[in-house]
Design a protein around this motif. Structure first.
Motif, PDB file in Angstrom:
ATOM      1  N   GLU A 158      52.402  38.975  42.445  1.00 31.27           N
ATOM      2  CA  GLU A 158      51.500  38.026  41.827  1.00 31.27           C
ATOM      3  C   GLU A 158      50.961  38.622  40.602  1.00 31.27           C
ATOM      4  OE1 GLU A 158      46.842  37.139  43.199  1.00 31.27           O
ATOM      5  OE2 GLU A 158      48.397  36.564  44.372  1.00 31.27           O
ATOM      6  N   PRO A 159      50.736  39.711  40.068  1.00 34.89           N
ATOM      7  CA  PRO A 159      49.981  40.355  38.901  1.00 34.89           C
ATOM      8  C   PRO A 159      51.011  39.838  37.597  1.00 34.89           C
ATOM      9  CG  PRO A 159      50.075  42.080  40.436  1.00 34.89           C
ATOM     10  CD  PRO A 159      51.475  40.907  40.793  1.00 34.89           C
ATOM     11  N   TYR A 160      52.184  39.814  37.635  1.00 34.20           N
ATOM     12  CA  TYR A 160      53.176  39.673  36.424  1.00 34.20           C
ATOM     13  C   TYR A 160      53.344  38.610  35.536  1.00 34.20           C
ATOM     14  CZ  TYR A 160      53.537  43.946  38.975  1.00 34.20           C
ATOM     15  OH  TYR A 160      53.498  45.277  39.492  1.00 34.20           O
ATOM     16  N   ASP A 161      52.626  37.232  36.271  1.00 35.03           N
ATOM     17  CA  ASP A 161      52.853  36.307  35.096  1.00 35.03           C
ATOM     18  C   ASP A 161      51.525  35.660  34.786  1.00 35.03           C
ATOM     19  OD1 ASP A 161      52.372  35.026  37.543  1.00 35.03           O
ATOM     20  OD2 ASP A 161      53.614  33.440  37.458  1.00 35.03           O
ATOM     21  N   LYS A 162      50.624  36.429  34.832  1.00 33.21           N
ATOM     22  CA  LYS A 162      49.366  35.807  34.745  1.00 33.21           C
ATOM     23  C   LYS A 162      48.124  36.708  33.897  1.00 33.21           C
ATOM     24  CE  LYS A 162      49.027  33.871  39.287  1.00 33.21           C
ATOM     25  NZ  LYS A 162      50.546  34.704  39.800  1.00 33.21           N
ATOM     26  N   ALA A 163      47.752  36.120  33.023  1.00 32.57           N
ATOM     27  CA  ALA A 163      46.857  36.854  31.941  1.00 32.57           C
ATOM     28  C   ALA A 163      45.644  37.771  32.987  1.00 32.57           C
ATOM     29  CB  ALA A 163      45.940  35.994  31.135  1.00 32.57           C
ATOM     30  N   GLY A 164      45.687  39.050  32.518  1.00 40.52           N
ATOM     31  CA  GLY A 164      44.726  39.751  33.220  1.00 40.52           C
ATOM     32  C   GLY A 164      45.197  40.538  34.489  1.00 40.52           C
ATOM     33  N   GLY A 165      46.629  39.904  34.885  1.00 42.97           N
ATOM     34  CA  GLY A 165      47.150  40.401  36.110  1.00 42.97           C
ATOM     35  C   GLY A 165      46.731  40.052  37.459  1.00 42.97           C
ATOM     36  N   TYR A 166      45.965  38.962  37.397  1.00 43.67           N
ATOM     37  CA  TYR A 166      45.602  37.974  38.750  1.00 43.67           C
ATOM     38  C   TYR A 166      45.525  36.818  38.540  1.00 43.67           C
ATOM     39  CZ  TYR A 166      40.812  37.204  37.245  1.00 43.67           C
ATOM     40  OH  TYR A 166      39.785  36.562  36.668  1.00 43.67           O
ATOM     41  N   GLY A 167      45.483  36.008  39.898  1.00 45.65           N
ATOM     42  CA  GLY A 167      45.332  34.696  39.868  1.00 45.65           C
ATOM     43  C   GLY A 167      44.320  34.534  40.832  1.00 45.65           C
ATOM     44  N   ILE A 168      43.129  33.779  40.457  1.00 49.08           N
ATOM     45  CA  ILE A 168      42.203  33.575  41.552  1.00 49.08           C
ATOM     46  C   ILE A 168      42.394  32.634  42.780  1.00 49.08           C
ATOM     47  CG2 ILE A 168      41.159  31.264  40.322  1.00 49.08           C
ATOM     48  CD1 ILE A 168      38.369  32.563  40.791  1.00 49.08           C
ATOM     49  N   GLN A 169      43.567  31.805  42.601  1.00 45.67           N
ATOM     50  CA  GLN A 169      44.073  31.163  43.495  1.00 45.67           C
ATOM     51  C   GLN A 169      44.782  31.746  44.401  1.00 45.67           C
ATOM     52  OE1 GLN A 169      44.863  31.012  40.563  1.00 45.67           O
ATOM     53  NE2 GLN A 169      47.263  30.776  40.339  1.00 45.67           N
ATOM     54  N   GLY A 170      45.027  33.190  44.351  1.00 47.55           N
ATOM     55  CA  GLY A 170      45.947  34.014  44.954  1.00 47.55           C
ATOM     56  C   GLY A 170      45.585  35.017  45.919  1.00 47.55           C
ATOM     57  N   ILE A 171      46.054  35.921  45.920  1.00 55.71           N
ATOM     58  CA  ILE A 171      45.796  37.361  46.969  1.00 55.71           C
ATOM     59  C   ILE A 171      44.506  37.707  46.386  1.00 55.71           C
ATOM     60  CG2 ILE A 171      46.494  39.436  47.864  1.00 55.71           C
ATOM     61  CD1 ILE A 171      49.520  38.388  47.567  1.00 55.71           C
ATOM     62  N   ALA A 172      44.455  38.016  44.941  1.00 55.12           N
ATOM     63  CA  ALA A 172      43.294  38.644  44.272  1.00 55.12           C
ATOM     64  C   ALA A 172      41.736  37.913  44.503  1.00 55.12           C
ATOM     65  CB  ALA A 172      43.398  38.599  42.808  1.00 55.12           C
ATOM     66  N   ALA A 173      41.976  36.793  45.399  1.00 57.50           N
ATOM     67  CA  ALA A 173      40.544  36.032  45.662  1.00 57.50           C
ATOM     68  C   ALA A 173      39.750  36.940  46.828  1.00 57.50           C
ATOM     69  CB  ALA A 173      40.884  34.659  46.296  1.00 57.50           C
ATOM     70  N   ARG A 174      40.393  37.642  47.257  1.00 58.86           N
ATOM     71  CA  ARG A 174      39.951  38.639  48.374  1.00 58.86           C
ATOM     72  C   ARG A 174      38.953  39.570  47.892  1.00 58.86           C
ATOM     73  NH1 ARG A 174      45.046  41.510  51.100  1.00 58.86           N
ATOM     74  NH2 ARG A 174      45.656  39.407  51.545  1.00 58.86           N
ATOM     75  N   TYR A 175      39.239  39.978  46.482  1.00 59.40           N
ATOM     76  CA  TYR A 175      38.486  40.882  45.674  1.00 59.40           C
ATOM     77  C   TYR A 175      37.524  40.497  44.768  1.00 59.40           C
ATOM     78  CZ  TYR A 175      42.707  43.345  47.450  1.00 59.40           C
ATOM     79  OH  TYR A 175      43.798  43.850  48.242  1.00 59.40           O
ATOM     80  N   ILE A 176      37.553  39.166  44.554  1.00 56.60           N
ATOM     81  CA  ILE A 176      36.527  38.480  43.882  1.00 56.60           C
ATOM     82  C   ILE A 176      35.132  38.260  44.519  1.00 56.60           C
ATOM     83  CG2 ILE A 176      36.135  36.432  42.113  1.00 56.60           C
ATOM     84  CD1 ILE A 176      39.044  36.654  41.633  1.00 56.60           C
ATOM     85  N   SER A 177      34.151  38.998  44.028  1.00 47.34           N
ATOM     86  CA  SER A 177      32.750  38.949  44.657  1.00 47.34           C
ATOM     87  C   SER A 177      31.893  37.819  44.154  1.00 47.34           C
ATOM     88  CB  SER A 177      32.027  40.152  44.472  1.00 47.34           C
ATOM     89  OG  SER A 177      31.759  40.527  43.371  1.00 47.34           O
ATOM     90  N   HIS A 178      32.172  37.435  43.110  1.00 40.80           N
ATOM     91  CA  HIS A 178      31.310  36.324  42.207  1.00 40.80           C
ATOM     92  C   HIS A 178      31.930  35.696  41.031  1.00 40.80           C
ATOM     93  CE1 HIS A 178      27.673  34.255  41.125  1.00 40.80           C
ATOM     94  NE2 HIS A 178      27.823  34.845  39.774  1.00 40.80           N
ATOM     95  N   ILE A 179      31.928  34.421  40.825  1.00 38.64           N
ATOM     96  CA  ILE A 179      32.399  33.780  39.721  1.00 38.64           C
ATOM     97  C   ILE A 179      31.163  33.182  39.116  1.00 38.64           C
ATOM     98  CG2 ILE A 179      34.691  33.657  40.462  1.00 38.64           C
ATOM     99  CD1 ILE A 179      34.165  30.515  40.697  1.00 38.64           C
TER     100      ILE A 179
END
Length: 206
Positions: A158-179
């Motif tokens: 997931e990290p390697y084709d996205k700015a910042g190394g994450y996509g909010i629509q992917g696995i990283a969503a479990r770590y995002i507490s607020h937008i």
């Protein structure tokens, strides 16, 4: 459905941007810019000395739209509005690009952990000598991650084709507490602002 004369060109290889345009019923055809060797990219994404993130993302986006417009004229393609976009992840005034290795992805994730950063998505539409542009800003807060969580995430693709190394629509969503801002903007194409610009360029949308 959007009529044939309302079709646009999308100057982006991002599958997420294609999905978002389809989501709101905008008909498009891809007009891809070169981004690889041997001749190099049509538009350089290198940050200029002293260039601030907001100025950088706006410049790159407008260059993409202008270049794509020149290409369609050269190829004698039907004249339709060209939409280009660029997304930049910013922590403080530091631009976080796409990590090129697990070590870079891990270092980037450590910076994001427990912090709030900005996601800037700039849009540009070129058509018949008219240029329309805006930049949408959102804020994203990551929870504090432990080493195991970060290592497990960086072991995925997931990290390697996205700015910042994450996509909010992917696995990283479990770590995002607020937008705060635009969810679709964080994905790479703020749909409200996109619709406004396309209307200004003459695209008829309900």
């Amino acid at each position: 459905m959007i009529s044939a004369q309302n079709k646009i060109y999308l100057a982006s290889k991002s599958p997420r941007r294609r999905e978002l345009l389809r989501q709101v019923g905008i008909d498009f055809e891809l007009l891809l810019l070169r981004d690889a060797l041997p001749r190099g990219p049509d538009v350089s994404e290198i940050v200029l000395p002293g260039e601030l993130p907001d100025a950088y993302v706006a410049r790159v986006t407008q260059e993409k739209a202008s270049t794509a417009w020149n290409i369609l004229q050269m190829r004698r393609l039907p004249l339709r509005p060209v939409l280009a976009a660029d997304t930049t992840v910013v922590l403080g005034q530091q631009i976080l690009g796409k990590p090129g290795s697990p070590a870079e992805a891990l270092a980037m994730l450590k910076q994001l952990s427990g912090n709030t950063h900005r996601v800037l998505t700039s849009l540009a539409v070129h058509h018949q000598g008219d240029n329309f542009h805006c930049t949408q800003t959102s804020e994203v807060t990551f929870t504090t991650l432990n080493e195991q969580q970060m290592q497990a995430y960086c072991a995925t693709q997931e990290p390697y084709d996205k700015a910042g190394g994450y996509g909010i629509q992917g696995i990283a969503a479990r770590y995002i507490s607020h937008i705060s801002g635009s969810y679709s903007g964080i994905m790479g194409l703020p749909l409200f602002e996109t619709t406004l610009l396309l209307r200004q360029a003459g695209i008829r949308l309900p």
